[in-house]
Structure formats: C-alpha cells, structure tokens
Write a protein that holds these residues in place. Structure first.
Motif, mmCIF file in Angstrom:
data_model
loop_
_atom_site.group_PDB
_atom_site.id
_atom_site.type_symbol
_atom_site.label_atom_id
_atom_site.label_comp_id
_atom_site.label_asym_id
_atom_site.label_seq_id
_atom_site.Cartn_x
_atom_site.Cartn_y
_atom_site.Cartn_z
ATOM 1 N N LEU A 235 0.834 -1.195 0.000
ATOM 2 C CA LEU A 235 0.000 0.000 0.000
ATOM 3 C C LEU A 235 0.871 1.247 0.000
ATOM 4 C CD1 LEU A 235 -2.550 -1.222 2.677
ATOM 5 C CD2 LEU A 235 -2.727 -1.392 0.199
ATOM 6 N N ARG A 236 0.510 2.200 -0.859
ATOM 7 C CA ARG A 236 1.258 3.458 -0.948
ATOM 8 C C ARG A 236 0.301 4.608 -0.686
ATOM 9 N NH1 ARG A 236 3.766 0.313 -4.912
ATOM 10 N NH2 ARG A 236 5.947 -0.011 -4.457
ATOM 11 N N PRO A 237 0.318 5.142 0.524
ATOM 12 C CA PRO A 237 -0.595 6.241 0.855
ATOM 13 C C PRO A 237 -0.346 7.476 -0.008
ATOM 14 C CG PRO A 237 0.437 5.345 2.832
ATOM 15 C CD PRO A 237 1.151 4.755 1.651
ATOM 16 N N VAL A 238 -1.424 8.204 -0.272
ATOM 17 C CA VAL A 238 -1.378 9.450 -1.026
ATOM 18 C C VAL A 238 -1.869 10.544 -0.091
ATOM 19 C CG1 VAL A 238 -2.346 10.694 -3.003
ATOM 20 C CG2 VAL A 238 -1.867 8.249 -3.194
ATOM 21 N N ARG A 239 -1.166 11.667 -0.020
ATOM 22 C CA ARG A 239 -1.598 12.789 0.821
ATOM 23 C C ARG A 239 -2.164 13.885 -0.061
ATOM 24 N NH1 ARG A 239 0.046 12.217 5.971
ATOM 25 N NH2 ARG A 239 1.636 10.650 6.342
ATOM 26 N N ARG A 240 -3.412 14.315 0.247
ATOM 27 C CA ARG A 240 -4.081 15.374 -0.504
ATOM 28 C C ARG A 240 -4.887 16.228 0.456
ATOM 29 N NH1 ARG A 240 -1.121 14.406 -4.019
ATOM 30 N NH2 ARG A 240 -1.534 13.644 -6.089
ATOM 31 N N SER A 241 -4.611 17.512 0.459
ATOM 32 C CA SER A 241 -5.383 18.496 1.234
ATOM 33 C C SER A 241 -5.572 18.074 2.690
ATOM 34 C CB SER A 241 -6.748 18.727 0.579
ATOM 35 O OG SER A 241 -6.599 19.114 -0.757
ATOM 36 N N GLY A 242 -4.524 17.566 3.310
ATOM 37 C CA GLY A 242 -4.582 17.180 4.713
ATOM 38 C C GLY A 242 -5.099 15.778 4.960
ATOM 39 N N LEU A 243 -5.580 15.103 3.920
ATOM 40 C CA LEU A 243 -6.088 13.739 4.055
ATOM 41 C C LEU A 243 -5.003 12.740 3.692
ATOM 42 C CD1 LEU A 243 -9.500 14.014 2.156
ATOM 43 C CD2 LEU A 243 -9.050 14.436 4.567
ATOM 44 N N VAL A 244 -5.119 11.537 4.230
ATOM 45 C CA VAL A 244 -4.261 10.432 3.816
ATOM 46 C C VAL A 244 -5.180 9.407 3.166
ATOM 47 C CG1 VAL A 244 -2.692 8.605 4.544
ATOM 48 C CG2 VAL A 244 -2.618 10.825 5.695
ATOM 49 N N LEU A 245 -4.944 9.090 1.883
ATOM 50 C CA LEU A 245 -5.736 8.110 1.149
ATOM 51 C C LEU A 245 -4.863 6.903 0.862
ATOM 52 C CD1 LEU A 245 -6.540 11.174 -0.304
ATOM 53 C CD2 LEU A 245 -8.420 9.677 -0.880
ATOM 54 N N VAL B 18 -9.457 6.132 4.041
ATOM 55 C CA VAL B 18 -9.185 7.561 4.133
ATOM 56 C C VAL B 18 -9.038 7.926 5.604
ATOM 57 C CG1 VAL B 18 -9.992 9.883 3.548
ATOM 58 C CG2 VAL B 18 -10.589 7.955 2.068
ATOM 59 N N ILE B 19 -7.976 8.653 5.916
ATOM 60 C CA ILE B 19 -7.755 9.120 7.286
ATOM 61 C C ILE B 19 -7.924 10.634 7.283
ATOM 62 C CG2 ILE B 19 -6.155 9.215 9.231
ATOM 63 C CD1 ILE B 19 -4.779 6.706 7.934
ATOM 64 N N TYR B 20 -8.969 11.088 8.009
ATOM 65 C CA TYR B 20 -9.265 12.518 8.115
ATOM 66 C C TYR B 20 -8.578 13.078 9.348
ATOM 67 C CZ TYR B 20 -12.873 11.672 4.632
ATOM 68 O OH TYR B 20 -13.533 11.332 3.480
ATOM 69 N N PRO B 21 -7.942 14.256 9.250
ATOM 70 C CA PRO B 21 -7.266 14.847 10.417
ATOM 71 C C PRO B 21 -8.296 15.269 11.466
ATOM 72 C CG PRO B 21 -7.330 16.414 8.607
ATOM 73 C CD PRO B 21 -7.880 15.124 8.068
ATOM 74 N N PRO B 22 -7.853 15.530 12.700
ATOM 75 C CA PRO B 22 -8.777 15.986 13.748
ATOM 76 C C PRO B 22 -9.599 17.192 13.290
ATOM 77 C CG PRO B 22 -6.636 15.503 14.687
ATOM 78 C CD PRO B 22 -6.480 15.420 13.189
ATOM 79 N N ALA B 23 -10.783 17.327 13.845
ATOM 80 C CA ALA B 23 -11.708 18.403 13.475
ATOM 81 C C ALA B 23 -11.022 19.763 13.552
ATOM 82 C CB ALA B 23 -12.926 18.386 14.387
ATOM 83 N N GLY B 24 -11.369 20.626 12.625
ATOM 84 C CA GLY B 24 -10.827 21.978 12.607
ATOM 85 C C GLY B 24 -9.549 22.129 11.820
ATOM 86 N N SER C 240 -9.106 20.912 8.650
ATOM 87 C CA SER C 240 -9.348 20.969 7.209
ATOM 88 C C SER C 240 -10.607 21.791 6.967
ATOM 89 C CB SER C 240 -9.479 19.563 6.604
ATOM 90 O OG SER C 240 -10.536 18.860 7.205
ATOM 91 N N PRO C 241 -10.606 22.630 5.926
ATOM 92 C CA PRO C 241 -11.754 23.509 5.676
ATOM 93 C C PRO C 241 -12.998 22.714 5.262
ATOM 94 C CG PRO C 241 -10.207 23.614 3.853
ATOM 95 C CD PRO C 241 -9.568 22.777 4.918
ATOM 96 N N THR C 242 -14.164 23.225 5.660
ATOM 97 C CA THR C 242 -15.426 22.599 5.269
ATOM 98 C C THR C 242 -15.828 23.183 3.925
ATOM 99 O OG1 THR C 242 -16.033 22.502 7.599
ATOM 100 C CG2 THR C 242 -17.795 22.102 6.011
#
Length: 196
Positions: A88-98, A113-119, A121-123
């Motif tokens: 597996l090769r993770p990809v980082r985009r806009s604060g996310l890890v895919l 998909v790993i989402y960073p802690p709340a606040g 990344s922009p909604t």
C-alpha cells in the motif's frame, strides 16, 4: 522490478503492451487527448503505442502506469514473483491520507481515508459525477450532504449521489478512519492535485 526476458520472449512481451494500454484507457473511459494531457505524451505517440507501431520505452510506460493506477509490471505482464502481499502506498491530498486498496483501472475503487482531527481541514462542499459509499472504521465523522448534517461513529455507513454538495471530515479531536468506495469520477475528484 526484476524482469529477465531474452530474445523472442521480449518481443512477445512488448507485443502485448499495446492491447493492455488500450484496454486500460477504455476501461477508464479516457480519450487519447485526455490521457495525453495526463501523461505529457502526445496523442499520436499513445495511439502508436496502443497499435503496436511504436516499441514502448520505460520513460513512456512510467507515466502511463501512474495515470492508469497500475503497477508497471501489469503493463508488461511481468511473471508473478510469488509474493501475494499488496504494498500500500498512501497518497496525501489536502490534509487527508488516502490508502488505495484496489489496483485496477476503471470501475469501483476502494480506499481507506484518514481525516485529520476536526478543525484542521476547511469545510468546503464538493460536487462531482458519481456515487459514493463510506463506512466509518474508527473515530467520529461529520458528514454534510446538501442542507443536512450527520455525525457517524465506528460501524456506521452512508451512501450518496456525489452530485449533491457534500463534505466529510473528523468530528472529534482525533483522526477519523473511513473505508470508502467510489468510481472513476470520484477518484479524480478526491485525488486531483490540491488547489492550495
């Protein structure tokens, strides 16, 4: 990658590259012009590669493998090495890890998909063609779909039409982990280079 190929076998392997390239492009629904934009190769070169009129080089195969989302070995039909592990090769985009969990061109793709802690990344609501499904593995997820907002925890899932404005992110102080499935349109929307 180690490939030991000599003589006539080399010609057989190279002869099979063109049809594989054409099948991968068609499975993605991409035109030669679109693939040319994506790889930096000309549409004419791509056509000649697909028709077997041009012998492929490593410099041509590398961007094609990246564009189609397949290992280089798949393009040249390298013999199996006997190692069944998926690297597996993770990809980082806009604060996310895919983390891509599938390795085929076109069709439904699976990602962790790993989402960073709340606040962190922009909604920003997104809209694109396709349909998406996700399952929360860990943490709490805030899910905005049109005018509605939901909070989902581990073990909960949602599916939706991606033409409706939507956003996903962590709802807590810890990262949230999600298993998601989407088609080629969703993959392009999620893996497109960041506009920041």
């Amino acid at each position: 990658m180690r490939i030991r190929i000599i003589g006539v076998m080399t010609e057989d392997v190279l002869a099979g590259v063109g049809p594989r390239l054409r099948a991968l492009r068609r499975a993605r629904g991409a035109t030669l012009a679109a693939l040319a934009d994506e790889t930096g190769l000309t549409a004419s070169t791509l056509s000649r590669l697909e028709n077997g009129k041009l012998r492929p080089t490593l410099e041509q195969l590398l961007p094609l493998a990246r564009a189609h989302g397949v290992p280089l070995d798949d393009l040249v039909a390298a013999p199996p090495t006997g190692d069944p592990r998926i690297h597996l090769r993770p990809v980082r985009r806009s604060g996310l890890v895919l983390v891509p969990l599938t390795r085929r061109a076109g069709g439904v793709q699976a990602y962790k998909v790993i989402y960073p802690p709340a606040g962190r990344s922009p909604t920003k609501l997104r809209v694109h063609e396709g349909y998406e499904w996700f399952y929360v593995l860990n943490g709490q997820v805030r899910f905005v779909l049109g005018e509605q907002e939901f909070q989902l925890g581990a073990g909960e899932a949602a599916e939706f039409d991606t033409r409706v404005p939507h956003w996903l992110g962590s709802a807590g102080s810890r990262p949230a982990e999600v298993l998601t499935l989407f088609g080629a349109q969703g993959e392009r929307a999620h893996l497109a280079p960041s506009q920041h």
